[in-house]
Design an enzyme around this catalytic site. Structure first.
Site, PDB file in Angstrom:
ATOM      1  N   GLU A 197      46.249  42.019  43.517  1.00  0.00           N
ATOM      2  CA  GLU A 197      46.931  43.307  43.374  1.00  0.00           C
ATOM      3  C   GLU A 197      46.479  44.174  44.550  1.00  0.00           C
ATOM      4  O   GLU A 197      45.277  44.343  44.761  1.00  0.00           O
ATOM      5  CB  GLU A 197      46.522  43.949  42.043  1.00  0.00           C
ATOM      6  N   LYS A 223      37.223  46.030  41.733  1.00  0.00           N
ATOM      7  CA  LYS A 223      37.807  46.859  42.788  1.00  0.00           C
ATOM      8  C   LYS A 223      37.771  48.334  42.407  1.00  0.00           C
ATOM      9  O   LYS A 223      37.599  49.192  43.263  1.00  0.00           O
ATOM     10  CB  LYS A 223      39.251  46.426  43.062  1.00  0.00           C
ATOM     11  N   ARG A 227      35.219  33.451  36.578  1.00  0.00           N
ATOM     12  CA  ARG A 227      35.148  34.271  37.779  1.00  0.00           C
ATOM     13  C   ARG A 227      33.739  34.211  38.352  1.00  0.00           C
ATOM     14  O   ARG A 227      32.780  33.872  37.671  1.00  0.00           O
ATOM     15  CB  ARG A 227      35.603  35.697  37.519  1.00  0.00           C
TER      16      ARG A 227
HETATM   17  P1  ATP Z   1      39.216  43.263  40.461  1.00  0.00           P
HETATM   18  O1  ATP Z   1      38.506  43.691  39.241  1.00  0.00           O
HETATM   19  O2  ATP Z   1      38.303  42.974  41.594  1.00  0.00           O
HETATM   20  O3  ATP Z   1      40.324  44.180  40.829  1.00  0.00           O
HETATM   21  P2  ATP Z   1      41.265  41.543  39.676  1.00  0.00           P
HETATM   22  O4  ATP Z   1      41.275  40.263  38.925  1.00  0.00           O
HETATM   23  O5  ATP Z   1      41.917  42.687  39.040  1.00  0.00           O
HETATM   24  O6  ATP Z   1      39.798  41.853  40.074  1.00  0.00           O
HETATM   25  P3  ATP Z   1      43.250  40.769  41.513  1.00  0.00           P
HETATM   26  O7  ATP Z   1      43.658  41.449  42.747  1.00  0.00           O
HETATM   27  O8  ATP Z   1      44.183  40.801  40.366  1.00  0.00           O
HETATM   28  O9  ATP Z   1      41.878  41.382  41.111  1.00  0.00           O
HETATM   29  O10 ATP Z   1      42.773  39.283  41.808  1.00  0.00           O
HETATM   30  C1  ATP Z   1      43.475  38.343  42.564  1.00  0.00           C
HETATM   31  C2  ATP Z   1      43.015  36.977  42.187  1.00  0.00           C
HETATM   32  O11 ATP Z   1      41.622  36.848  42.419  1.00  0.00           O
HETATM   33  C3  ATP Z   1      43.231  36.718  40.714  1.00  0.00           C
HETATM   34  O12 ATP Z   1      43.726  35.416  40.553  1.00  0.00           O
HETATM   35  C4  ATP Z   1      41.872  36.881  40.121  1.00  0.00           C
HETATM   36  O13 ATP Z   1      41.739  36.126  38.961  1.00  0.00           O
HETATM   37  C5  ATP Z   1      40.965  36.425  41.254  1.00  0.00           C
HETATM   38  N1  ATP Z   1      39.656  37.051  41.160  1.00  0.00           N
HETATM   39  C6  ATP Z   1      39.362  38.359  41.098  1.00  0.00           C
HETATM   40  N2  ATP Z   1      38.048  38.553  40.959  1.00  0.00           N
HETATM   41  C7  ATP Z   1      37.465  37.335  40.960  1.00  0.00           C
HETATM   42  C8  ATP Z   1      36.128  36.847  40.848  1.00  0.00           C
HETATM   43  N3  ATP Z   1      35.095  37.680  40.717  1.00  0.00           N
HETATM   44  N4  ATP Z   1      35.930  35.507  40.880  1.00  0.00           N
HETATM   45  C9  ATP Z   1      36.953  34.662  41.026  1.00  0.00           C
HETATM   46  N5  ATP Z   1      38.236  35.045  41.127  1.00  0.00           N
HETATM   47  C10 ATP Z   1      38.505  36.361  41.090  1.00  0.00           C
HETATM   48 MG    MG Z   2      43.994  42.684  38.576  1.00  0.00          MG
END
Ligand code: ATP
Ligand code: MG
Length: 574
Positions: free
Chosen positions: A48, A283, A273
């Site tokens: 995102e 984020k 994760r």
């Molecule tokens: P954040 O809390 O950092 O915003 P998110 O899952 O909301 O994490 P996204 O931008 O939706 O962030 O993530 C993109 C991809 O990266 C998704 O497939 C998510 O599952 C993966 N991802 C995010 N954080 C991690 C992590 N700590 N370890 C492994 N994969 C991750």
């Molecule tokens: Mg997300």
């Protein structure tokens, strides 16, 4: 089932064969064996665009791009841009830059969920027509209350049994902007008594009167993550939709929507994760650190972001090695940040040029060395790699050495300089300290007076006498001034989110995560140091030129990582 799109076009560049297998790779291999997706492998990495990518994203990206490349497939980069209120092009641009830096290549396969908004809208209409979705006028708060809990079934919305015609009309009204934000939503009609809360008539479209960074004012209704994600996977012909375990409970909804719409059905697979000690990975929280000025920006070298790590001197190769070593599993755990640092050190050890830098300088005068003499001494660039050659460093009567390489009152096992002691100057001579000059007021040592043995050029005594200490130095007149920034972990605790009750992660911030040394002296060869070149400052650690703040006349270095490797120690003890 409609035919899948997104065939095997584009170059499957990026990571090559991974050394190990894991449960996801096994699933993919089995699907290839049984011909489940006609031999296709299409994955996607779906960030995102609401922040910068961090090391957790790198793990997910390596996995998705890796599996595609290993199987002759493709990996799509898809920006999951369904929430225009929080998203920005700056983020989408930085994410692409960071992924390219890692060496990942999506060819022509760059997508945005917003590319699919027309189709997603048509799917929503299709669900309404099938009697599987309805417009609900409950407020957000009421929806939450009606949903029930894990132990209590939900209550049906009074709007649940609207006619198809009425739902179509109201949904169209939502689309053209007749209703206020928050006044109505579109919900899937599933099961208010399901044991899975995600199945209790989830919201699939909401009104957001916010322009979108790609679609402008075209839409004032936007699909939710759950409605956009699986359908986008389907539209793009994804075969394996790999996500993190918090989406496991969403899988029944993912499957339900695809089945009800009767469209091509990819497979969602969840993995744990990455959690890294001494840092945070959300984020939202990282953005708070940036906005509150706790760090200098998303690319502050202390941040777990890829841009921060790049600025700090981490190499893509070391991040890749780390991602491979931590592997892929179903169960969550926390990886020691020391392991990441170990991977960085291991990589830099191979490629970094050895140079001399004195971080806390103390002047040293060699009394018996001729005033106007300058010698060029030969110094090895990297003892690990003879092909990296050697360079000449100037040696003269006045040098700088590290303040802590001298002790007025040397403790046991202190083999460096002290009054009357002899040490070896790296690549230079043996010197003996014969006197110290002190500041009359403070008593601080301001200068060391030494003599050298001219017979010991190269650091060896012809009489074979033993000298245990070797210290580094720079020639005072030839060295260059520099600022050096030393970084430590951003948080003092292993799990910054797990503070005492009522506290938040900010209470665990490390107050000494940054130390700036402004009076450093570095050897003259660093005049041409450029960002991207790793250096080992002998005995001090690995360093790189700061890409933003350094200039040839005013050098600024970041410490990438210290030399002390706590991880390999742990390794050995196990
Ligand atoms: P954040 O809390 O950092 O915003 P998110 O899952 O909301 O994490 P996204 O931008 O939706 O962030 O993530 C993109 C991809 O990266 C998704 O497939 C998510 O599952 C993966 N991802 C995010 N954080 C991690 C992590 N700590 N370890 C492994 N994969 C991750
Ligand atoms: Mg997300």
């Amino acid at each position: 089932m409609t035919a899948p799109k997104g065939e095997q076009a584009g170059s499957p560049a990026g990571p090559t064969a991974a050394p190990t297998s894991d449960f996801i790779r096994s699933i993919v291999a089995e699907d290839l064996r049984t011909g489940r997706y006609q031999g296709r492998v299409v994955t996607r990495f779906p960030p995102e665009p609401n922040g910068y990518l961090h090391i957790g994203h790198a793990k997910s990206a390596w996995l998705n791009f890796g599996i595609a490349a290993e199987n002759g497939g493709v990996c799509h980069l898809r920006f999951d841009d369904t929430n225009p209120a929080k998203e920005d092009v700056e983020y989408a641009d930085s994410m692409q830059e960071d992924l390219r830096w890692l060496g990942l290549d999506w060819g022509d396969h760059l997508y945005y969920s917003s590319d699919h908004f027309d189709t997603l809208h048509a799917y929503a209409v299709q669900l309404i027509e099938a009697g599987k979705a309805y417009v609900c006028d409950l407020s957000q708060e009421e929806i939450r209350r009606y949903r029930g809990t894990l132990t209590e079934v939900g209550k049906e919305s009074p709007y649940r049994n609207r006619t198809v015609a009425e739902n179509l009309e109201l949904f169209e009204g939502m689309r053209v902007g007749e209703f206020q934000e928050g006044s109505r939503v579109l919900r899937a009609k599933i099961d208010m008594s399901s044991g899975n809360l995600n199945m209790r008539d989830p919201v699939i479209y909401r009104i957001l009167k916010v322009p979108h960074h790609r679609t402008g004012d075209k839409w004032c209704i936007y699909p939710t993550y759950d409605f956009a994600h699986g359908q986008s996977d389907s539209i793009e012909g994804v075969t394996h939709s790999i996500c993190t375990v918090e989406f496991e409970d969403h899988r029944p909804l993912y499957d339900w929507l695809l089945d009800e719409l009767n469209i091509y059905h990819p497979q969602q697979i969840e993995f744990a994760r990455l959690n890294l000690s001494h840092t945070i990975m959300s984020k939202r929280k990282l953005r708070e650190l940036v906005e509150q000025g706790v760090v200098s920006g998303w690319d502050d070298p202390r941040m777990p972001t890829l841009s921060g790590m790049r600025r700090r001197g981490y190499t893509p190769e070391s991040i890749r090695t780390f991602c491979e070593r931590i592997g892929v599993a179903k169960r969550e755990n926390t990886v020691e940040i020391a392991m990441l640092e170990h991977c960085v050190r291991e990589d830099l050890n191979r490629r970094a040029l050895r140079v001399a830098a004195v971080l806390r300088p103390l002047r040293l005068v060699i009394e018996n060395y001729p005033e106007d003499q300058v010698e060029e001494l030969e110094a090895v660039n990297n003892p690990e790699d003879p092909s990296m050659g050697s360079r000449r460093v100037p040696f003269s009567r006045e040098l700088y050495v590290e303040r802590d390489d001298f002790s007025e009152d040397p403790p046991a096992k202190f083999f460096r300089l002290a009054l009357g002691r002899e040490v070896r100057l790296r690549y230079g001579y043996l010197i003996t300290c014969v006197g110290v000059t002190k500041d009359e007021e403070t008593g601080e040592v301001t200068e060391l007076r030494c003599t050298y043995d001219p017979e010991t050029r190269g650091g060896h005594a012809p009489d074979g006498r033993r000298v245990r200490g070797t210290i580094h130095w720079v020639s005072a007149a030839h060295s260059l001034p520099a600022e050096v920034r030393l970084y430590d972990h951003l948080f003092t605790t292993e799990k910054p989110d797990d503070g005492p009750a009522g506290s938040d992660y900010r209470s665990n911030l490390n107050p000494s995560s940054l130390e700036v040394l402004t009076a450093c002296r570095v050897e003259p060869s660093l005049a041409t140091a450029r960002p991207g070149t790793p250096y080992q400052f002998e005995r001090r650690g690995y360093f790189c030129v700061d890409p933003h703040d350094s200039s040839p006349g005013a050098l600024v270095f970041n410490r990438t990582v210290s030399l002390r490797d706590s991880w390999s120690k742990i390794d050995r003890e196990v």
